[in-house]
Write a protein that holds these residues in place. Structure first.
Motif, PDB file in Angstrom:
ATOM      1  N   LEU A 191       0.878  -1.164   0.000  1.00 32.23           N
ATOM      2  CA  LEU A 191       0.000   0.000   0.000  1.00 32.23           C
ATOM      3  C   LEU A 191       0.916   1.215   0.000  1.00 32.23           C
ATOM      4  CD1 LEU A 191      -2.829   1.195   0.171  1.00 32.23           C
ATOM      5  CD2 LEU A 191      -2.745   0.878   2.641  1.00 32.23           C
ATOM      6  N   THR A 192       1.039   1.852  -1.162  1.00 30.50           N
ATOM      7  CA  THR A 192       1.971   2.970  -1.297  1.00 30.50           C
ATOM      8  C   THR A 192       1.283   4.149  -1.961  1.00 30.50           C
ATOM      9  OG1 THR A 192       2.746   2.160  -3.445  1.00 30.50           O
ATOM     10  CG2 THR A 192       4.003   1.461  -1.511  1.00 30.50           C
ATOM     11  N   GLY A 193       1.807   5.319  -1.686  1.00 25.66           N
ATOM     12  CA  GLY A 193       1.301   6.524  -2.316  1.00 25.66           C
ATOM     13  C   GLY A 193       2.416   7.530  -2.473  1.00 25.66           C
ATOM     14  N   LYS A 194       2.194   8.488  -3.327  1.00 28.07           N
ATOM     15  CA  LYS A 194       3.135   9.598  -3.493  1.00 28.07           C
ATOM     16  C   LYS A 194       2.345  10.800  -3.968  1.00 28.07           C
ATOM     17  CE  LYS A 194       4.544   8.354  -8.202  1.00 28.07           C
ATOM     18  NZ  LYS A 194       5.676   8.072  -9.082  1.00 28.07           N
ATOM     19  N   TYR A 195       2.908  11.991  -3.714  1.00 29.01           N
ATOM     20  CA  TYR A 195       2.238  13.203  -4.163  1.00 29.01           C
ATOM     21  C   TYR A 195       3.275  14.253  -4.527  1.00 29.01           C
ATOM     22  CZ  TYR A 195       3.122  15.215   0.458  1.00 29.01           C
ATOM     23  OH  TYR A 195       3.732  15.690   1.591  1.00 29.01           O
ATOM     24  N   LYS A 196       2.810  15.209  -5.304  1.00 26.75           N
ATOM     25  CA  LYS A 196       3.640  16.337  -5.728  1.00 26.75           C
ATOM     26  C   LYS A 196       2.800  17.590  -5.554  1.00 26.75           C
ATOM     27  CE  LYS A 196       7.076  18.300  -7.903  1.00 26.75           C
ATOM     28  NZ  LYS A 196       8.312  18.492  -7.214  1.00 26.75           N
TER      29      LYS A 196
END
Length: 163
Positions: free
Chosen positions: A54-59
């Motif tokens: 369960l991974t996420g990333k944002y900019k």
């Protein structure tokens, strides 16, 4: 990042202005994304991932947040006990103003994909629905369990924040 500015009439664009208003902003667009671990709930109960991912990333670009998310079921991921809709967290500390836009899909190990719609729950969580308008849960789009290892949900989108 500050709001864009325009040079005053007659002002030359010097190196300092160029560096701050053009170069630094462009480098921020190309810079690395910030990783985060999304929360996962089934109904109102926190779920556990086992050996799944369960991974996420944002900019963050100005007041826009671009986000990406991946959930993959593992062979030891326990089926949530609550039969409710599954909710996954947006990037923390970056509240949503208005609506968000996004797309998602559910993928099986053999490559079959279901398109999903992305919705927001009180501006802090996302949930997904199938083309038949059924919300993703422990039995939608199929019954999740040990035999569903390798199936995944992938999503990405953007929204405006106040932060």
């Amino acid at each position: 990042m500050a709001d864009p500015v325009s040079p005053a009439e007659g002002q030359l664009i010097d190196k300092a202005f160029w560096d701050i208003e053009v170069y630094d902003r462009a480098m921020n667009l190309e810079g690395p994304w910030t990783p985060y671990t999304p929360t996962w709930k089934a109904g109102a109960v926190a779920a556990t991932i086992g050996n799944g991912t369960l991974t996420g990333k944002y900019k963050k670009v100005g007041r826009l947040i671009f986000w990406a998310f991946r959930f993959a079921w593992g062979s030891t991921t326990p089926v949530p006990t609550d039969a409710g809709i599954w909710f996954f967290g947006f990037p923390p500390g970056l509240p949503i103003v208005g609506d968000q836009a996004g797309s998602a899909r559910c993928t099986s190990p053999n490559g079959f994909q279901w398109p999903l719609s992305v919705s927001q729950n009180v501006g802090i969580e996302m949930w997904f629905t199938t083309p038949a308008d059924a919300a993703i849960s422990r039995t939608v789009p199929y019954t999740w369990g040990a035999s569903t290892a390798g199936r995944s949900i992938t999503a990405s989108g953007f929204y405006e924040t106040t932060a």
